[in-house]
Design a protein around this motif. Structure first.
Motif, short mmCIF file in Angstrom:
data_model
loop_
_atom_site.label_atom_id
_atom_site.label_comp_id
_atom_site.label_asym_id
_atom_site.label_seq_id
_atom_site.Cartn_x
_atom_site.Cartn_y
_atom_site.Cartn_z
N HIS A 3 -9.12 3.16 5.54
CA HIS A 3 -8.07 3.42 4.56
C HIS A 3 -7.88 4.89 4.28
O HIS A 3 -6.80 5.32 3.90
CB HIS A 3 -8.30 2.63 3.27
N LEU A 6 -5.55 6.05 7.04
CA LEU A 6 -4.18 5.60 6.80
C LEU A 6 -3.55 6.42 5.68
O LEU A 6 -2.37 6.77 5.74
CB LEU A 6 -4.16 4.12 6.40
N GLU A 7 -4.35 6.74 4.65
CA GLU A 7 -3.76 7.49 3.56
C GLU A 7 -3.37 8.88 4.01
O GLU A 7 -2.33 9.41 3.60
CB GLU A 7 -4.73 7.56 2.39
N ARG A 11 0.71 10.63 4.28
CA ARG A 11 1.20 11.83 3.60
C ARG A 11 2.08 12.67 4.51
O ARG A 11 2.45 13.79 4.15
CB ARG A 11 0.04 12.67 3.07
N LEU A 109 0.62 -1.89 10.16
CA LEU A 109 -0.04 -0.59 10.16
C LEU A 109 0.99 0.55 10.14
O LEU A 109 0.82 1.54 9.42
CB LEU A 109 -0.91 -0.47 11.41
N VAL A 112 2.33 0.86 6.59
CA VAL A 112 1.36 1.38 5.63
C VAL A 112 1.03 2.83 5.91
O VAL A 112 0.74 3.59 5.00
CB VAL A 112 0.07 0.55 5.64
N LEU A 117 0.33 3.83 -0.61
CA LEU A 117 0.18 2.49 -1.17
C LEU A 117 0.83 2.34 -2.55
O LEU A 117 1.51 1.34 -2.80
CB LEU A 117 -1.28 2.06 -1.21
N PRO A 118 0.65 3.30 -3.47
CA PRO A 118 1.31 3.13 -4.77
C PRO A 118 2.83 2.97 -4.64
O PRO A 118 3.43 2.15 -5.34
CB PRO A 118 0.97 4.43 -5.51
N LEU A 120 4.39 1.78 -2.02
CA LEU A 120 4.60 0.45 -1.42
C LEU A 120 4.53 -0.63 -2.51
O LEU A 120 5.36 -1.53 -2.57
CB LEU A 120 3.52 0.21 -0.37
N VAL C 97 -3.55 -2.87 3.96
CA VAL C 97 -4.24 -1.64 4.32
C VAL C 97 -5.25 -1.86 5.44
O VAL C 97 -5.48 -0.96 6.25
CB VAL C 97 -4.95 -1.04 3.08
N PHE C 98 -5.86 -3.02 5.49
CA PHE C 98 -6.94 -3.20 6.45
C PHE C 98 -6.59 -4.11 7.63
O PHE C 98 -7.43 -4.39 8.47
CB PHE C 98 -8.19 -3.72 5.75
N GLN C 99 -5.34 -4.56 7.68
CA GLN C 99 -4.91 -5.45 8.78
C GLN C 99 -5.87 -6.64 8.89
O GLN C 99 -6.13 -7.16 9.96
CB GLN C 99 -4.82 -4.71 10.11
#
Ligand SMILES: Nc1ncnc2c1ncn2[C@@H]1O[C@H](COP(=O)(O)OP(=O)(O)O)[C@@H](O)[C@H]1O
Ligand SMILES: [Mg+2]
Lengths: 246, 242, 300
Positions: A3, A6-7, A11, A109, A112, A117-118, A120, C97-99
């Motif tokens: 995560h 992904l974060e 950005r 994926l 995301v 996330l906030p 989303l 987030v984690f699929q």
């Protein structure tokens, strides 16, 4: 950690990053439905959709190999079921499970890693999902970082005591793990109390107020139409021209 | 000088345990910065949580002339800004800006006003550049600054900080002292950090077993309770006087 | 056991999404009742705890280990509605987030783990958690919550036509039983360790509306059992079922108004299906929104 990566990706500043989350979510749903309902010429369709998604990943400035690799997290699970179907004499279905779940995971994926996330969650809220649930999810995500770090410290501490622990019977090690979880539980509970006090100290009125509303622009509408048509068109083309037996 | 805080004979006991406060008397005047010293578990945190009604014990607590009771709590919480020890629990919103705007929104400001307030407060603590970041990715010193900004954005008359230097490295401690010295509000600082207290406070009180055992200038309290970390190893076993 | 996208037949995931959305909304309102949003941080942080708890391994035997799933622990600690909401949030974050678990399949996963699992897990705690059988009740809570979730998921997969040789099926049933018993043991050990740190931390089951809760728990257990039984007797999956019950005719009827567009567009039957699918999603969404609105105005 997954995560965190992904974060960092989310950005970025590509055109895809800037789209309204509702447009991305709607396009995602279209894609997922196209995949879920497909059954003819599946390998060819999968290849076409994979190219489509890969182009979007590259266009969003996200490392392609990284994205493809991370979406593969679903494969161990699906491979087991794929194998089971194959053993049961239905290899086509086994292959379908693997292809469909991988493509779906990659599409999620992509969304995301181009939307924080906030944002989303805010998109989901304006689309009608229960707000309370989304607030819980937001806090969960916020404190996921903090609590996982505490858990990691604890499991590292346990590992560094490993020499003594390994000598213990499995029963005692089970107890030790339960003790660690109990401490983590009590700490998390205490942390929630601290957070609540910090909210009250800043005059929390009983419900969360939000800063800015999302704005659905013309660009988002255009994106939504194009991004929805792309997988539909890909499926149309493949099912019409591919000679592949499904 | 106006009296901002007046606490008389405050007593409190947690549900499960021994008494934590056994009759605390405390005053804070306008323009003052007071250090709260005392051993771990002596009741400092319990005490400051009474100042804005997060805990309610027996005795009287008045803030800016208002008794801290159920009726006055909303007004009192506007006057007192409480910065908790662990910034991680205080910064609960997804981005720095949303977190700092949390208080102003709760005070009934419009989103535009709240954002303007939040930017101003972030500029005061030198963190405006981080407005869109997630609190998780900040350093401890930056988190503390944002937490303070979250309080400043509500424009309180009194600042109360619980062990603000705990997770900070020395340069961040120095920067925090400089920041606090520049803020006009009266302050109550719970701390174990003597140089920090010397740099920021003009008075100190000493908590012991849930009461204030002594008060006076910072140096005097420190030497009376041997409350510094003596650099001379021969003094490391020195005990504080009972 | 998180079902990914691509595993469930369209009628199955769609039906479960339709079922899960109002149920999640209902749980959220119940959990919220009387507390405003004051308990949001508690549920969120406990959700993060369940996530992080997976990093702590419990030795099971020769070189293998398991970890906490958490539904029963949350139900005992927070009550079933709050536990259900927390599990919903966990599943949503896992899917996004984690699929881990699909997005279309989110409804199925919510039904299995946040609703059936939590209520089935709460049943023994509700029945015996206050008395002499408390330890057994907690163990049974953990066991039942995982067993019911896993069986429900298995039933959905089989109904969707995922094939399994009978040996594999038997093996997975055995595996479910083992992991369910492990969950029971972990839940019990953690709660006992917690009570050693802080006596009275996990209270007794709350009084009030015990009947409805028990009914929900029993229904959850029954549903999972019947689901597996039904799935194993209907090997051809949902297609047969749909034909038998006339759902396919209904679907054809439903897509007829769109048939004109289909000709205009491309003239191949796949498009009708795709559009029908999308219209179905839109319809599900509308129904959920309406139910949510109606329930909200009623509760205000
Ligand atoms: N939530 C709580 N429940 C029960 N006892 C507490 C709690 N918080 C603090 N205490 C006890 O109250 C006493 C004072 O604690 P605290 O005010 O936190 O001290 P300090 O901040 O000076 O270190 C200690 O004995 C502590 O163990
Ligand atoms: Mg303290």
């Amino acid at each position: 950690m997954h995560h965190v990566v992904l974060e960092r990706w989310s950005r970025g500043a590509s055109a895809l990053h800037r789209r309204d989350p509702r447009a991305k979510l709607a396009a995602l749903l279209v894609f997922l439905v196209v995949v879920a309902t497909a059954h003819r010429a599946l390998p060819a369709l999968a290849a076409a959709l994979l190219v489509l998604l890969s182009a979007a990943v590259v266009g969003a400035g996200i490392p392609l190999a990284g994205a493809l690799g991370r979406a593969a997290l679903v494969l161990p699970f699906t491979a087991v079921f794929g194998a089971a179907c194959w053993l049961a004499g239905d290899p086509a279905r086994g292959l379908a499970l693997v292809l469909k779940s991988y493509l779906s995971a990659l599409a999620v994926l992509l969304v995301v890693s181009t939307t924080s996330l906030p944002v989303l969650l805010r998109g989901l809220e304006t689309a009608g999902a229960p707000r309370y649930l989304l607030m819980v999810a937001q806090f969960l995500y916020r404190y996921l970082f903090v609590i996982s770090e505490e858990a990691q410290h604890m499991s590292k501490a346990a590992a560094s005591r490993g020499a003594t622990l390994r000598g213990l019977a499995a029963r005692a090690r089970f107890r030790a793990a339960a003790g660690a979880l109990a401490v983590l539980f009590a700490r998390s509970y205490g942390r929630a109390g601290d957070i609540h006090r910090a909210m009250l100290a800043r005059s929390f009125p009983g419900h969360f107020l939000t800063l800015d509303a999302l704005r659905f622009r013309r660009g988002d509408a255009v994106f939504l139409v194009l991004a929805s048509l792309a997988p539909v068109a890909a499926r149309a083309a493949v099912e019409r021209f591919a000679r592949w037996p499904a | 000088m106006a009296r901002l805080i007046e606490v008389r004979n405050l007593r409190f006991r947690y549900e499960d345990g021994a008494p934590a406060l056994n009759g605390v008397d405390f005053r804070l005047e306008e323009g003052e910065t007071v250090a709260l010293f005392g051993a771990n578990g002596s009741g400092k945190t319990t005490f400051v949580m009474h100042l804005n009604g997060l805990l309610a014990g027996d005795g009287s607590v008045e803030v800016c002339g208002l008794a801290v009771d159920r009726h006055n709590i909303p007004a009192v919480r506007r006057k007192i800004g409480l910065v908790f020890q662990d910034s991680e629990s205080q910064l609960f919103m997804p981005t720095v800006l949303e977190d700092v705007a949390f208080g102003p929104l709760n005070l009934g400001m419009s989103p535009e006003q709240a954002v303007a307030r939040a930017h101003a407060a972030l500029a005061t603590v030198g963190m405006d550049a981080a407005a869109s970041r997630a609190p998780y990715h900040l350093s401890a010193g930056e988190k503390k600054r944002v937490a303070i900004a979250g309080i400043l954005a509500m424009d309180p008359e009194i600042l109360v900080l619980d062990e603000p230097t705990t997770f900070l490295d020395p340069p961040a401690q120095r920067a925090l002292a400089g920041l606090l010295a520049g803020l006009p509000q009266a302050k109550v600082l719970v701390t174990h950090n003597i140089p920090f207290a010397l740099a920021t406070c003009n008075r100190a009180v000493f908590f012991q077993g849930g009461v204030i055992a002594a008060e006076g200038p910072v140096e005097e309290i420190v030497s009376r309770f041997a409350w510094d970390f003596a650099p001379d190893p021969s003094k490391w076993n020195r005990r504080q006087p009972a | 056991m998180h079902i990914p996208d691509g595993f469930l037949a369209t009628p199955v995931w769609a039906a479960l999404d339709v079922a899960a959305a109002p149920a999640a909304g209902y749980l959220a309102r119940r959990a919220q009742r009387g507390f405003d949003e004051a308990r949001v941080p508690l549920l969120g942080v406990m959700g993060a705890f369940v996530f992080a708890a997976q990093m702590i391994n419990f030795p099971v035997g020769v070189g293998t280990s398991g970890h906490l799933v958490g539904g029963a622990l949350l139900a005992c600690a927070l009550g079933p509605a709050a536990a259900g909401v927390t599990m919903c949030a966990i599943l949503a974050i896992q899917a996004l987030v984690f699929q881990d678990g699909g997005v279309l399949a989110l409804g199925a996963n919510i039904v299995n783990m946040a609703i059936l699992g939590v209520f089935a897990g709460y049943l023994p705690f509700q029945l015996w958690g206050g008395g002499r059988w408390r330890r057994f009740a907690i163990f049974a809570a953990g066991t039942l919550s995982v067993l019911v979730s896993a069986l429900a998921a298995l039933a959905e997969l089989l109904i969707s036509g995922v094939k399994m040789p009978s040996a594999v099926l038997g093996m997975s049933l055995a595996l479910f039983l083992v992991s369910a018993l492990l969950e029971g043991a972990i839940t019990l050990a953690v709660i006992e360790a917690l009570e050693a740190i802080q006596p009275g931390f996990i209270g007794k089951p709350a009084a009030g509306r015990p009947f409805a809760l028990r009914a929900a728990g029993l229904a959850a257990v029954l549903l999972a059992a019947v689901g597996v039984w039904f799935a194993s007797t209907a090997p051809d999956g949902v297609q047969k079922l749909a034909e038998r019950s006339g759902i396919s005719q209904a679907a054809a009827l439903f897509s007829t108004p769109l048939a004109g567009y289909q000709v205009a567009f491309a003239g191949s039957p796949w498009l009708r299906k795709a559009i029908a699918g999308l219209a179905g999603v839109a319809l599900i969404y509308g129904v959920c929104l309406l139910i949510g609105r109606a329930a909200r105005t009623r509760s205000v």
